[in-house]
Design a protein around this motif. Sequence first.
Motif, PDB file in Angstrom:
ATOM      1  N   THR A   1       0.858  -1.187   0.000  1.00 24.28           N
ATOM      2  CA  THR A   1       0.000   0.000   0.000  1.00 24.28           C
ATOM      3  C   THR A   1       0.893   1.236   0.000  1.00 24.28           C
ATOM      4  OG1 THR A   1      -0.159   0.028   2.413  1.00 24.28           O
ATOM      5  CG2 THR A   1      -1.881  -1.175   1.207  1.00 24.28           C
ATOM      6  N   ALA A   2       0.313   2.353  -0.409  1.00 26.59           N
ATOM      7  CA  ALA A   2       1.089   3.595  -0.486  1.00 26.59           C
ATOM      8  C   ALA A   2       0.353   4.721   0.227  1.00 26.59           C
ATOM      9  CB  ALA A   2       1.325   3.977  -1.946  1.00 26.59           C
ATOM     10  N   ASP A   3       1.081   5.418   1.082  1.00 20.80           N
ATOM     11  CA  ASP A   3       0.598   6.653   1.696  1.00 20.80           C
ATOM     12  C   ASP A   3       1.307   7.789   0.975  1.00 20.80           C
ATOM     13  OD1 ASP A   3      -0.850   5.212   3.608  1.00 20.80           O
ATOM     14  OD2 ASP A   3       0.864   5.147   4.977  1.00 20.80           O
ATOM     15  N   VAL A   4       0.531   8.742   0.457  1.00 21.18           N
ATOM     16  CA  VAL A   4       1.105   9.812  -0.351  1.00 21.18           C
ATOM     17  C   VAL A   4       0.777  11.156   0.276  1.00 21.18           C
ATOM     18  CG1 VAL A   4       1.179  10.845  -2.645  1.00 21.18           C
ATOM     19  CG2 VAL A   4       0.772   8.394  -2.410  1.00 21.18           C
ATOM     20  N   ARG A   5       1.810  11.969   0.466  1.00 21.36           N
ATOM     21  CA  ARG A   5       1.657  13.341   0.966  1.00 21.36           C
ATOM     22  C   ARG A   5       2.611  14.236   0.191  1.00 21.36           C
ATOM     23  NH1 ARG A   5       2.157  11.246   6.631  1.00 21.36           N
ATOM     24  NH2 ARG A   5       0.064  10.562   7.117  1.00 21.36           N
TER      25      ARG A   5
ATOM     26  N   VAL B   1       6.239   9.662  -0.506  1.00 21.66           N
ATOM     27  CA  VAL B   1       5.484   8.420  -0.660  1.00 21.66           C
ATOM     28  C   VAL B   1       6.042   7.417   0.340  1.00 21.66           C
ATOM     29  CG1 VAL B   1       4.880   6.521  -2.217  1.00 21.66           C
ATOM     30  CG2 VAL B   1       5.116   8.835  -3.131  1.00 21.66           C
ATOM     31  N   THR B   2       5.164   6.807   1.133  1.00 17.88           N
ATOM     32  CA  THR B   2       5.565   5.730   2.023  1.00 17.88           C
ATOM     33  C   THR B   2       4.924   4.452   1.512  1.00 17.88           C
ATOM     34  OG1 THR B   2       5.706   7.229   3.907  1.00 17.88           O
ATOM     35  CG2 THR B   2       5.553   4.879   4.402  1.00 17.88           C
ATOM     36  N   LEU B   3       5.763   3.493   1.133  1.00 23.14           N
ATOM     37  CA  LEU B   3       5.283   2.195   0.675  1.00 23.14           C
ATOM     38  C   LEU B   3       5.307   1.240   1.859  1.00 23.14           C
ATOM     39  CD1 LEU B   3       7.150   1.855  -2.743  1.00 23.14           C
ATOM     40  CD2 LEU B   3       4.800   2.607  -2.343  1.00 23.14           C
ATOM     41  N   ARG B   4       4.166   0.661   2.169  1.00 24.75           N
ATOM     42  CA  ARG B   4       4.054  -0.295   3.275  1.00 24.75           C
ATOM     43  C   ARG B   4       4.100  -1.703   2.690  1.00 24.75           C
ATOM     44  NH1 ARG B   4       3.896   2.708   7.416  1.00 24.75           N
ATOM     45  NH2 ARG B   4       2.826   4.693   7.426  1.00 24.75           N
ATOM     46  N   LEU B   5       5.157  -2.432   3.062  1.00 24.92           N
ATOM     47  CA  LEU B   5       5.413  -3.758   2.522  1.00 24.92           C
ATOM     48  C   LEU B   5       4.928  -4.842   3.484  1.00 24.92           C
ATOM     49  CD1 LEU B   5       9.128  -3.196   1.438  1.00 24.92           C
ATOM     50  CD2 LEU B   5       7.086  -2.737   0.120  1.00 24.92           C
TER      51      LEU B   5
ATOM     52  N   ALA C   1       7.394   4.260  -7.883  1.00 28.30           N
ATOM     53  CA  ALA C   1       6.561   5.126  -7.035  1.00 28.30           C
ATOM     54  C   ALA C   1       6.854   6.600  -7.297  1.00 28.30           C
ATOM     55  CB  ALA C   1       6.797   4.794  -5.567  1.00 28.30           C
ATOM     56  N   ALA C   2       8.130   6.966  -7.450  1.00 29.99           N
ATOM     57  CA  ALA C   2       8.505   8.367  -7.651  1.00 29.99           C
ATOM     58  C   ALA C   2       8.023   8.898  -8.988  1.00 29.99           C
ATOM     59  CB  ALA C   2      10.016   8.525  -7.542  1.00 29.99           C
ATOM     60  N   ASN C   3       7.910   8.041  -9.993  1.00 32.04           N
ATOM     61  CA  ASN C   3       7.482   8.489 -11.318  1.00 32.04           C
ATOM     62  C   ASN C   3       5.981   8.384 -11.526  1.00 32.04           C
ATOM     63  OD1 ASN C   3       9.852   9.130 -13.347  1.00 32.04           O
ATOM     64  ND2 ASN C   3      10.586   7.638 -11.859  1.00 32.04           N
ATOM     65  N   ALA C   4       5.248   7.945 -10.522  1.00 31.78           N
ATOM     66  CA  ALA C   4       3.789   7.908 -10.607  1.00 31.78           C
ATOM     67  C   ALA C   4       3.246   9.311 -10.354  1.00 31.78           C
ATOM     68  CB  ALA C   4       3.235   6.911  -9.584  1.00 31.78           C
ATOM     69  N   SER C   5       1.947   9.432 -10.404  1.00 28.76           N
ATOM     70  CA  SER C   5       1.311  10.724 -10.158  1.00 28.76           C
ATOM     71  C   SER C   5       1.300  11.001  -8.655  1.00 28.76           C
ATOM     72  CB  SER C   5      -0.119  10.709 -10.700  1.00 28.76           C
ATOM     73  OG  SER C   5      -0.753  11.925 -10.438  1.00 28.76           O
ATOM     74  N   VAL C   6       2.097  11.978  -8.233  1.00 31.08           N
ATOM     75  CA  VAL C   6       2.226  12.335  -6.827  1.00 31.08           C
ATOM     76  C   VAL C   6       1.829  13.791  -6.674  1.00 31.08           C
ATOM     77  CG1 VAL C   6       3.858  12.571  -4.908  1.00 31.08           C
ATOM     78  CG2 VAL C   6       4.077  10.657  -6.494  1.00 31.08           C
ATOM     79  N   PRO C   7       0.958  14.124  -5.700  1.00 31.24           N
ATOM     80  CA  PRO C   7       0.585  15.529  -5.513  1.00 31.24           C
ATOM     81  C   PRO C   7       1.808  16.397  -5.236  1.00 31.24           C
ATOM     82  CG  PRO C   7      -0.774  14.080  -4.154  1.00 31.24           C
ATOM     83  CD  PRO C   7       0.305  13.235  -4.749  1.00 31.24           C
TER      84      PRO C   7
ATOM     85  N   GLU D   1      12.741  14.479  -7.205  1.00 33.14           N
ATOM     86  CA  GLU D   1      12.563  15.192  -5.943  1.00 33.14           C
ATOM     87  C   GLU D   1      11.567  14.505  -5.018  1.00 33.14           C
ATOM     88  OE1 GLU D   1      11.312  18.906  -7.617  1.00 33.14           O
ATOM     89  OE2 GLU D   1      13.314  19.748  -7.461  1.00 33.14           O
ATOM     90  N   VAL D   2      10.910  13.444  -5.488  1.00 37.64           N
ATOM     91  CA  VAL D   2       9.931  12.729  -4.665  1.00 37.64           C
ATOM     92  C   VAL D   2      10.675  11.778  -3.730  1.00 37.64           C
ATOM     93  CG1 VAL D   2       7.992  11.113  -4.710  1.00 37.64           C
ATOM     94  CG2 VAL D   2       8.154  12.907  -6.443  1.00 37.64           C
ATOM     95  N   ARG D   3      10.410  11.906  -2.431  1.00 37.88           N
ATOM     96  CA  ARG D   3      11.056  11.055  -1.431  1.00 37.88           C
ATOM     97  C   ARG D   3      10.195   9.814  -1.198  1.00 37.88           C
ATOM     98  NH1 ARG D   3      11.577  16.359   1.006  1.00 37.88           N
ATOM     99  NH2 ARG D   3       9.732  15.833   2.224  1.00 37.88           N
TER     100      ARG D   3
END
Length: 195
Positions: A113-117, A121-125, A144-150, A157-159
């Motif tokens: 699952t992914a939590d996005v802020r 992005v925090t991926l829960r494995l 995850a970094a290249n997906a659509s992130v707010p 630059e996406v962490r």
Amino acid sequence: MTNSARARRIALAGLLAGALGGLAASTLTGCGIAPTGVIDAGEPAYGVKAPGKPVPDVQLYFLGPAGLRAASRPAKAAVGPEEAIRLLLEGPNEAERQRGLTNVLPVLPGRITADVRNDEVTLRLPMNAKRLDTPSVSQLVCTAANASVPGSRHPAEVRVTLVGDNVKVGPMVCGGTNAFPLIQAGPSPSATPAG
């Protein structure tokens, strides 16, 4: 001009058009190209670009002969990190396999699952995050970094942080061909007060 002269001109124009059409048809059929059946050449084309609107796509990162490589797939709408990771776990499609791309992620005992802020992005494995090898971590982080992130940040630059079994890996950033730990800037040695 009389009606009979007009009729002759119309008839002559029709005859000329028919002759030119026949000539064009015979030229095209005589070019030596034989008809073929359906040729399977990968994924079908998707949609038509509207002027000024890019067709959305999703970037999945697989391992290739020369390292981590992006595979772009068309999408109907923007794809977030969780959906992109789901597609990644399904593995490369036939066209991507023909390019030599493969998935090195292990079979997981559950879903990610992914939590996005904003730009995080925090991926829960469903497993210990430190048990993944470097190529697997890079696949997850870069997808995850290249997906659509707010936040409209550049993917570099996406962490991205991986969390599993109370073990945290990251934050990391995608450097295009690998995931790298984010180096936090701290105070410089010259900025510390003398004591």
